[in-house]
Design a protein around this motif. Structure first.
Motif, PDB file in Angstrom:
ATOM      1  N   ALA A  81      -8.312 -33.275  34.955  1.00  0.00           N
ATOM      2  CA  ALA A  81      -9.166 -34.432  34.647  1.00  0.00           C
ATOM      3  C   ALA A  81      -9.187 -34.609  33.047  1.00  0.00           C
ATOM      4  O   ALA A  81      -9.307 -35.932  32.603  1.00  0.00           O
ATOM      5  CB  ALA A  81     -10.569 -34.272  35.157  1.00  0.00           C
ATOM      6  N   CYS A  82      -9.431 -33.395  32.360  1.00  0.00           N
ATOM      7  CA  CYS A  82      -9.863 -33.590  30.822  1.00  0.00           C
ATOM      8  C   CYS A  82      -8.756 -32.867  29.979  1.00  0.00           C
ATOM      9  O   CYS A  82      -8.999 -32.906  28.779  1.00  0.00           O
ATOM     10  CB  CYS A  82     -11.103 -33.329  30.684  1.00  0.00           C
ATOM     11  SG  CYS A  82     -11.583 -31.632  30.728  1.00  0.00           S
ATOM     12  N   CYS A 113      -7.352 -28.180  33.202  1.00  0.00           N
ATOM     13  CA  CYS A 113      -8.037 -29.043  34.043  1.00  0.00           C
ATOM     14  C   CYS A 113      -7.115 -30.494  34.099  1.00  0.00           C
ATOM     15  O   CYS A 113      -6.750 -31.098  32.904  1.00  0.00           O
ATOM     16  CB  CYS A 113      -9.387 -29.180  33.548  1.00  0.00           C
ATOM     17  SG  CYS A 113     -10.329 -30.738  33.978  1.00  0.00           S
ATOM     18  N   GLN A 143     -14.940 -31.269  37.133  1.00  0.00           N
ATOM     19  CA  GLN A 143     -13.776 -30.717  38.119  1.00  0.00           C
ATOM     20  C   GLN A 143     -14.250 -29.457  38.456  1.00  0.00           C
ATOM     21  O   GLN A 143     -14.551 -28.313  37.524  1.00  0.00           O
ATOM     22  CB  GLN A 143     -12.913 -30.911  36.979  1.00  0.00           C
ATOM     23  CG  GLN A 143     -11.241 -30.872  37.842  1.00  0.00           C
ATOM     24  CD  GLN A 143     -11.188 -32.115  38.707  1.00  0.00           C
ATOM     25  OE1 GLN A 143     -11.673 -33.209  38.091  1.00  0.00           O
ATOM     26  NE2 GLN A 143     -10.775 -32.116  39.820  1.00  0.00           N
ATOM     27  N   CYS A 154     -14.459 -26.289  35.081  1.00  0.00           N
ATOM     28  CA  CYS A 154     -13.709 -26.588  33.842  1.00  0.00           C
ATOM     29  C   CYS A 154     -14.766 -26.156  32.691  1.00  0.00           C
ATOM     30  O   CYS A 154     -15.885 -26.184  32.801  1.00  0.00           O
ATOM     31  CB  CYS A 154     -13.786 -28.003  33.843  1.00  0.00           C
ATOM     32  SG  CYS A 154     -13.076 -28.780  32.330  1.00  0.00           S
ATOM     33  N   CYS A 185     -17.473 -32.401  32.158  1.00  0.00           N
ATOM     34  CA  CYS A 185     -16.486 -32.625  32.929  1.00  0.00           C
ATOM     35  C   CYS A 185     -16.673 -31.851  34.087  1.00  0.00           C
ATOM     36  O   CYS A 185     -17.205 -30.617  33.915  1.00  0.00           O
ATOM     37  CB  CYS A 185     -14.886 -32.200  32.505  1.00  0.00           C
ATOM     38  SG  CYS A 185     -13.703 -32.050  33.706  1.00  0.00           S
TER      39      CYS A 185
END
Ligand SMILES: [Zn+2]
Ligand SMILES: [Zn+2]
Length: 138
Positions: A59-60, A57, A87, A79, A85
């Protein structure tokens, strides 16, 4: 007459002890069957996890996976850290999807291989990715 009766009794005893041995074997088998079944289920679970895993992912750093929504029945890429998260990416609803285990050359997001009947193509999971700019323009 007495020996016949005795003989019969012996016979009965033999059958009883055979039964005991048999049930012991059966119990042992059932126990093993359970163990083997557990191992198999675990192996299946692992391959399933492997099949659904697309990539990291952005984002995280969690796992992006193919997820089927329980409410709508639609599938998407989400995700593993959801709901922390959120996403997510839309993916085709039809056909089979195979993770390519490689990143998009343009944005680095996971690529998937889609097979829907005769249509076979690779795509980046980001709908806004520049690698798709020319899609449908040809
Ligand atoms: Zn995430
Ligand atoms: Zn891309």
């Amino acid at each position: 007459m007495e020996w016949i009766q005795e003989g019969k009794m012996e016979e009965g005893k033999v059958i009883e002890s055979e039964k005991a041995v048999l049930s012991e074997i059966l119990q042992d088998f059932k126990k093993k069957e359970k163990e083997i079944g557990g191992e198999l289920a675990e192996a299946l679970k692992n391959t399933k996890r492997e099949q659904n895993f697309l990539g990291k992912c952005p984002a995280c750093g969690g796992d992006l996976k193919i997820i089927v929504s329980k409410t709508s029945g639609k599938r998407f890429c989400g995700c593993s850290n959801y709901p922390k998260c959120s996403q997510s990416y839309p993916i085709p609803q039809f056909g089979s999807i195979t993770p390519l285990k490689k990143g998009c050359k343009v944005c680095g997001l996971p690529m998937i291989f889609v097979r829907n009947g005769k249509k076979v193509f690779q795509m980046c999971i980001d709908p806004k990715c520049k690698s798709k700019e020319n899609w449908g323009k040809k």
